[in-house]
Scaffold this motif. Structure first.
Motif, PDB file in Angstrom:
ATOM      1  N   LEU A   1      34.072  44.894  38.007  1.00  0.00           N
ATOM      2  CA  LEU A   1      34.869  44.326  39.101  1.00  0.00           C
ATOM      3  C   LEU A   1      36.125  43.637  38.571  1.00  0.00           C
ATOM      4  N   SER A   2      35.940  42.776  37.564  1.00  0.00           N
ATOM      5  CA  SER A   2      37.088  42.034  37.045  1.00  0.00           C
ATOM      6  C   SER A   2      38.086  42.968  36.370  1.00  0.00           C
ATOM      7  N   THR A   3      37.586  43.939  35.594  1.00  0.00           N
ATOM      8  CA  THR A   3      38.482  44.862  34.890  1.00  0.00           C
ATOM      9  C   THR A   3      39.287  45.703  35.870  1.00  0.00           C
ATOM     10  N   SER A   4      38.627  46.235  36.890  1.00  0.00           N
ATOM     11  CA  SER A   4      39.325  47.094  37.845  1.00  0.00           C
ATOM     12  C   SER A   4      40.388  46.320  38.622  1.00  0.00           C
ATOM     13  N   THR A   5      40.081  45.077  38.985  1.00  0.00           N
ATOM     14  CA  THR A   5      41.073  44.263  39.694  1.00  0.00           C
ATOM     15  C   THR A   5      42.270  43.966  38.799  1.00  0.00           C
ATOM     16  N   ILE A   6      42.005  43.675  37.529  1.00  0.00           N
ATOM     17  CA  ILE A   6      43.102  43.412  36.586  1.00  0.00           C
ATOM     18  C   ILE A   6      43.947  44.665  36.391  1.00  0.00           C
TER      19      ILE A   6
ATOM     20  N   TRP B   1      36.761  38.429  46.368  1.00  0.00           N
ATOM     21  CA  TRP B   1      37.312  39.151  45.216  1.00  0.00           C
ATOM     22  C   TRP B   1      37.845  40.524  45.610  1.00  0.00           C
ATOM     23  N   GLN B   2      37.170  41.205  46.522  1.00  0.00           N
ATOM     24  CA  GLN B   2      37.574  42.559  46.897  1.00  0.00           C
ATOM     25  C   GLN B   2      38.873  42.595  47.697  1.00  0.00           C
ATOM     26  N   LYS B   3      39.364  41.437  48.119  1.00  0.00           N
ATOM     27  CA  LYS B   3      40.643  41.393  48.846  1.00  0.00           C
ATOM     28  C   LYS B   3      41.837  41.360  47.887  1.00  0.00           C
ATOM     29  N   ILE B   4      41.596  41.006  46.636  1.00  0.00           N
ATOM     30  CA  ILE B   4      42.710  40.746  45.722  1.00  0.00           C
ATOM     31  C   ILE B   4      43.481  42.025  45.391  1.00  0.00           C
ATOM     32  N   ALA B   5      42.763  43.109  45.051  1.00  0.00           N
ATOM     33  CA  ALA B   5      43.438  44.338  44.620  1.00  0.00           C
ATOM     34  C   ALA B   5      44.306  44.950  45.732  1.00  0.00           C
ATOM     35  N   PRO B   6      43.784  45.147  46.967  1.00  0.00           N
ATOM     36  CA  PRO B   6      44.660  45.698  48.017  1.00  0.00           C
ATOM     37  C   PRO B   6      45.853  44.802  48.332  1.00  0.00           C
ATOM     38  N   LEU B   7      45.636  43.479  48.332  1.00  0.00           N
ATOM     39  CA  LEU B   7      46.743  42.569  48.623  1.00  0.00           C
ATOM     40  C   LEU B   7      47.783  42.579  47.512  1.00  0.00           C
ATOM     41  N   THR B   8      47.370  42.887  46.281  1.00  0.00           N
ATOM     42  CA  THR B   8      48.334  43.035  45.189  1.00  0.00           C
ATOM     43  C   THR B   8      49.290  44.187  45.468  1.00  0.00           C
ATOM     44  N   LEU B   9      48.753  45.295  45.966  1.00  0.00           N
ATOM     45  CA  LEU B   9      49.613  46.437  46.308  1.00  0.00           C
ATOM     46  C   LEU B   9      50.596  46.060  47.407  1.00  0.00           C
ATOM     47  N   LEU B  10      50.122  45.321  48.422  1.00  0.00           N
ATOM     48  CA  LEU B  10      51.030  44.878  49.478  1.00  0.00           C
ATOM     49  C   LEU B  10      52.118  43.969  48.912  1.00  0.00           C
ATOM     50  N   TYR B  11      51.741  43.113  47.983  1.00  0.00           N
ATOM     51  CA  TYR B  11      52.702  42.182  47.387  1.00  0.00           C
ATOM     52  C   TYR B  11      53.774  42.942  46.601  1.00  0.00           C
ATOM     53  N   LEU B  12      53.356  43.975  45.852  1.00  0.00           N
ATOM     54  CA  LEU B  12      54.307  44.751  45.066  1.00  0.00           C
ATOM     55  C   LEU B  12      55.255  45.565  45.952  1.00  0.00           C
ATOM     56  N   MET B  13      54.779  45.946  47.140  1.00  0.00           N
ATOM     57  CA  MET B  13      55.604  46.734  48.073  1.00  0.00           C
ATOM     58  C   MET B  13      56.332  45.846  49.082  1.00  0.00           C
TER      59      MET B  13
END
Length: 335
Positions: free
Chosen positions: A3-8, A123-135
């Motif tokens: 989980l931590s590796t994939s989010t990073i 924790w599962q919200k972090i990765a999708p929100l990162t994509l939104l932040y980058l876009m």
């Protein structure tokens, strides 16, 4: 570890293919956690979670491939066509369980344990929100604000008739994600603050529910005799989730409403404020059941047999932060 590796991986990637790999690893890492209990409902939740997340990741990969075919670029920071941006945004909304594609989320949380539900909700919200932040510079602002308002409304309305605490927390999460999406459309730094406080409040609430084994509204009525101090702080945490001043949960809502009014979106700010009232109602109902419905016959033992007397070490500081962070607001405004 997965989980931590994939989010990073997702947070550190600027290539669409690498981001997609991170999202897939994230999905595959959380599936064993959901099905760990071995209950048929857990297996059903795992299948639902996999289908939804795989569909969203497939849409992201397909859209990114089409964009690479048109522009020759895989970089996430390059300009995207409006169709590409909209499609990827909708796929991320599906991953975040925002209305109107939210129906899978309460069912998955109900079928998993409270700790697994906590991981999915935070924790599962972090990765999708990162994509939104980058876009962020290319996001369709009107669509984000509309989906944010819809999620806040549905998260409040649909949670009114729930009796399971995990489903109540699921609809609470949907409503909070609506507020966060409105912040993302206007000010990404405010969205990060909102996410941080949301994770803090949700973690404190889930850990309290897990420690006192409160799985249904019926359990709330017998919780007071187990640990009055913990239950008192849990009540304050629920008020904070509802956004009542002077608790921490009021901070992001105050700043989001201020940002909306500053950009001459007072009507949307009013609608969001009204949409938070149903959510506040079911938080207040939970506190009413905890405080004012104490059973006439309390147990003679010090602890009920189902009470886990070991309180996680991180729970007390998180409960304190959930209730006492509002005074940092002037510092945030100045910075």
């Amino acid at each position: 570890t997965g989980l931590s590796t994939s989010t990073i991986i997702v947070m550190s990637s600027h290539h669409w293919l690498l981001a997609w790999i991170g999202l897939e690893l994230n999905t595959l890492s959380v599936m064993p956690l959901i099905m760990k209990s071995g209950h048929p409902r857990a297996t059903e939740s795992t299948i639902k979670y996999f289908l939804i997340q795989a569909a969203a990741a497939t849409l992201i990969l397909f859209t990114a491939t089409m964009n690479a075919w048109e522009t020759g670029q895989w970089c996430m920071t390059t300009s995207l066509s409006p169709l590409t941006t909209t499609a990827i945004s909708l796929a991320i909304m599906l991953k975040l369980a925002l209305a109107p594609v939210h129906a899978w989320y309460p069912e998955v949380l109900q079928g998993s344990t409270i700790i697994t539900a906590l991981i999915i909700s935070t924790w599962q919200k972090i990765a999708p929100l990162t994509l939104l932040y980058l876009m962020n510079n290319q996001l369709p602002t009107k669509m984000l604000l509309l989906i944010g308002l819809t999620s806040a409304l549905i998260g409040g309305w649909a949670g009114l008739n729930q009796t399971q605490t995990r489903k109540i927390m699921a609809f609470s999460s949907i409503a909070h994600m609506g507020w966060l999406l409105a912040a993302m459309a206007l000010n990404p730094n405010l969205a990060i603050l909102t996410l941080s406080i949301y994770i803090l409040m949700t973690t404190a609430t889930f850990l309290s529910l897990n420690t006192t084994t409160m799985k249904t509204l019926t359990d709330l009525g017998t919780a007071w005799t187990q640990s009055p101090a913990l239950i008192t702080l849990t009540i304050l945490t629920l008020f904070s989730l509802g956004g009542l001043p002077p608790l921490t949960g009021f901070l992001p809502k105050w700043l989001i409403l201020h940002e909306l009014c500053s950009t001459k979106l007072a009507l949307l700010a009013t609608a969001l404020a009204i949409a938070s009232l149903p959510s506040l109602y079911f938080y207040v109902r939970m506190t009413y059941l905890i405080m004012l419905t104490i059973p006439p016959n309390t147990t003679n033992t010090e602890h009920k047999w189902r009470f886990n007397s070991h309180i996680p070490q991180m729970l007390p500081p998180m409960l304190m932060l959930t209730t006492l962070l509002l005074p940092i607001l002037p510092m945030l405004i100045l910075t």
